[in-house]
Motif scaffolding. Structure first.
Motif, PDB file in Angstrom:
ATOM      1  N   ALA A   1       3.823  19.908 -12.783  1.00 44.86           N
ATOM      2  CA  ALA A   1       4.407  20.791 -11.811  1.00 44.86           C
ATOM      3  C   ALA A   1       5.250  21.694 -12.453  1.00 44.86           C
ATOM      4  N   ALA A   2       6.252  21.136 -13.334  1.00 49.19           N
ATOM      5  CA  ALA A   2       7.328  21.954 -13.971  1.00 49.19           C
ATOM      6  C   ALA A   2       6.612  23.012 -14.898  1.00 49.19           C
ATOM      7  N   ALA A   3       5.583  22.552 -15.591  1.00 46.69           N
ATOM      8  CA  ALA A   3       5.065  23.424 -16.350  1.00 46.69           C
ATOM      9  C   ALA A   3       4.444  25.052 -15.601  1.00 46.69           C
ATOM     10  N   LYS A   4       3.947  24.523 -14.413  1.00 49.36           N
ATOM     11  CA  LYS A   4       3.354  25.493 -13.852  1.00 49.36           C
ATOM     12  C   LYS A   4       4.223  26.513 -12.986  1.00 49.36           C
ATOM     13  N   ARG A   5       5.453  25.760 -12.401  1.00 51.13           N
ATOM     14  CA  ARG A   5       6.415  26.324 -11.608  1.00 51.13           C
ATOM     15  C   ARG A   5       7.718  25.827 -12.110  1.00 51.13           C
ATOM     16  N   PRO A   6       8.013  26.564 -13.228  1.00 50.24           N
ATOM     17  CA  PRO A   6       9.517  26.082 -13.671  1.00 50.24           C
ATOM     18  C   PRO A   6      10.589  26.751 -12.684  1.00 50.24           C
ATOM     19  N   ASP A   7      10.330  27.584 -11.904  1.00 43.70           N
ATOM     20  CA  ASP A   7      11.362  28.259 -11.137  1.00 43.70           C
ATOM     21  C   ASP A   7      11.926  26.977  -9.929  1.00 43.70           C
ATOM     22  N   LEU A   8      10.958  25.974  -9.851  1.00 39.06           N
ATOM     23  CA  LEU A   8      11.201  24.982  -8.627  1.00 39.06           C
ATOM     24  C   LEU A   8      12.044  23.954  -9.451  1.00 39.06           C
TER      25      LEU A   8
ATOM     26  N   ARG B   1       8.022  14.415 -29.825  1.00 37.55           N
ATOM     27  CA  ARG B   1       8.991  14.631 -30.631  1.00 37.55           C
ATOM     28  C   ARG B   1       9.352  16.210 -30.902  1.00 37.55           C
ATOM     29  N   GLY B   2      10.669  16.490 -30.771  1.00 37.03           N
ATOM     30  CA  GLY B   2      11.160  17.925 -31.151  1.00 37.03           C
ATOM     31  C   GLY B   2      11.035  18.790 -30.001  1.00 37.03           C
ATOM     32  N   ARG B   3      10.472  18.259 -28.890  1.00 32.56           N
ATOM     33  CA  ARG B   3      10.339  18.912 -27.586  1.00 32.56           C
ATOM     34  C   ARG B   3      11.039  18.446 -26.377  1.00 32.56           C
TER      35      ARG B   3
ATOM     36  N   LEU C   1       0.094  21.783 -22.346  1.00 25.85           N
ATOM     37  CA  LEU C   1       1.059  22.444 -21.676  1.00 25.85           C
ATOM     38  C   LEU C   1       2.607  22.506 -22.269  1.00 25.85           C
ATOM     39  N   LEU C   2       2.758  21.710 -23.231  1.00 22.00           N
ATOM     40  CA  LEU C   2       4.103  21.374 -23.824  1.00 22.00           C
ATOM     41  C   LEU C   2       4.787  22.552 -24.301  1.00 22.00           C
ATOM     42  N   PRO C   3       4.095  23.270 -25.187  1.00 22.68           N
ATOM     43  CA  PRO C   3       4.539  24.604 -25.710  1.00 22.68           C
ATOM     44  C   PRO C   3       4.907  25.654 -24.537  1.00 22.68           C
ATOM     45  N   GLN C   4       4.404  25.461 -23.160  1.00 22.03           N
ATOM     46  CA  GLN C   4       4.699  26.421 -22.251  1.00 22.03           C
ATOM     47  C   GLN C   4       5.989  25.691 -21.261  1.00 22.03           C
ATOM     48  N   LEU C   5       6.423  24.800 -21.746  1.00 21.98           N
ATOM     49  CA  LEU C   5       7.406  24.054 -20.769  1.00 21.98           C
ATOM     50  C   LEU C   5       8.798  24.699 -20.999  1.00 21.98           C
ATOM     51  N   GLN C   6       9.394  25.237 -19.777  1.00 26.42           N
ATOM     52  CA  GLN C   6      10.515  25.992 -19.759  1.00 26.42           C
ATOM     53  C   GLN C   6      11.715  25.305 -19.117  1.00 26.42           C
TER      54      GLN C   6
END
Length: 269
Positions: free
Chosen positions: A84-91, A226-228, A198-203
């Motif tokens: 959900a966070a990867a898809k809608r980081p604004d929330l 690790r590192g993310r 999805l990890l590289p997209q996670l804001q």
């Protein structure tokens, strides 16, 4: 934390959110906690491969209240919170995964193959779920039963009672599990295997708290995180929020503070 932060908590498969009452109580001074009591039981959001509808169930719930929120999820709930966070980081203002390890790309191929070949229920707890006992004549009988089960062996005694109190419903015959074992089985058999993409997209600033003795963590590993993500180990197994609810609450509070205020990362998990 000077005022209570909005938090949306998402529960593990088979453990309705009210069962985490002792952990919630220890967090109540710092967080305004909301949750869907029982994920995956609304026919508008059916269980399917990779859980896209369940992710939308969580997103829709978050949208209906004040946001952005701190998302905390245990196991199933952690995976859904992550997607959900990867898809809608604004929330979301921060994300905390409780023993919900993102499957790495190599293990992901193996998980995909087991699903295609039809024996994913041998890799996940699905098969045991399908055969579990569902009915008891009284609360006392149910509590006594669960105290003998390996899964509940290390639970805080209050958490066993909370599981029976909040994880069962009254029927004419006594008590029955509130979380349908058939739904629990389908969830295990449709676990997402592409989350690493999805990890590289996670804001959203994110952290992972894992049980040192977690079989799930040994199965899926920490490599992709690790590192993310900020990583923190905690004594206990996969169900450490029930085994050590007060320590789990303290770790969540510490993690959220670090995520929101940018303390250095740790890869000690």
């Amino acid at each position: 934390m000077s005022k209570r932060l909005p938090m949306v908590f998402s529960h593990a498969n088979g453990f309705p959110a009210p069962c985490y009452a002792k952990m919630f109580g220890a967090l109540a001074d710092d967080f305004d906690i909301r949750y869907l009591p029982r994920l995956a039981h609304n026919p508008a959001y059916p269980v399917s491969d990779g859980w896209p509808e369940l992710t939308h169930e969580l997103i829709d719930f978050v949208e209906r209240g004040a946001h952005p929120v701190v998302a905390v999820g245990h196991s199933l709930g952690g995976f859904l919170s992550f997607m959900a966070a990867a898809k809608r980081p604004d929330l979301f203002s921060a994300l905390v995964l409780l023993d919900a390890p993102v499957i790495d790309r190599y293990r992901a191929r193996a998980v995909q193959m087991t699903k295609q070949l039809g024996f994913i229920d041998r890799v996940t707890p699905a098969r045991a779920t399908r055969d579990r006992r569902k009915h008891w004549t009284s609360e006392a009988e149910a509590v006594a039963h669960f105290k003998t089960r390996k899964l509940f062996r290390d639970f805080d005694p209050e958490c066993v009672v909370d599981y029976v109190r909040h994880g069962t419903v009254e029927t004419p015959e006594g008590l029955a599990l509130w979380f349908d074992p058939a739904v629990e089985y389908r969830i295990y058999c449709t676990i997402p295997h592409q989350m690493h993409r999805l990890l590289p997209q996670l804001q959203v600033p994110a952290g992972f708290i894992g049980g040192r003795n977690s079989a799930e963590l040994r199965l899926f590993g920490l490599g992709e995180m690790r590192g993310r993500l900020r990583l923190k180990p905690l004594e206990g197994g996969h169900l450490f929020p029930f085994e050590r609810p007060l320590e789990a609450a303290a770790a969540i509070r510490e993690m959220v503070t670090a995520l929101l205020h940018g303390a250095p990362k740790s890869d000690a998990a």
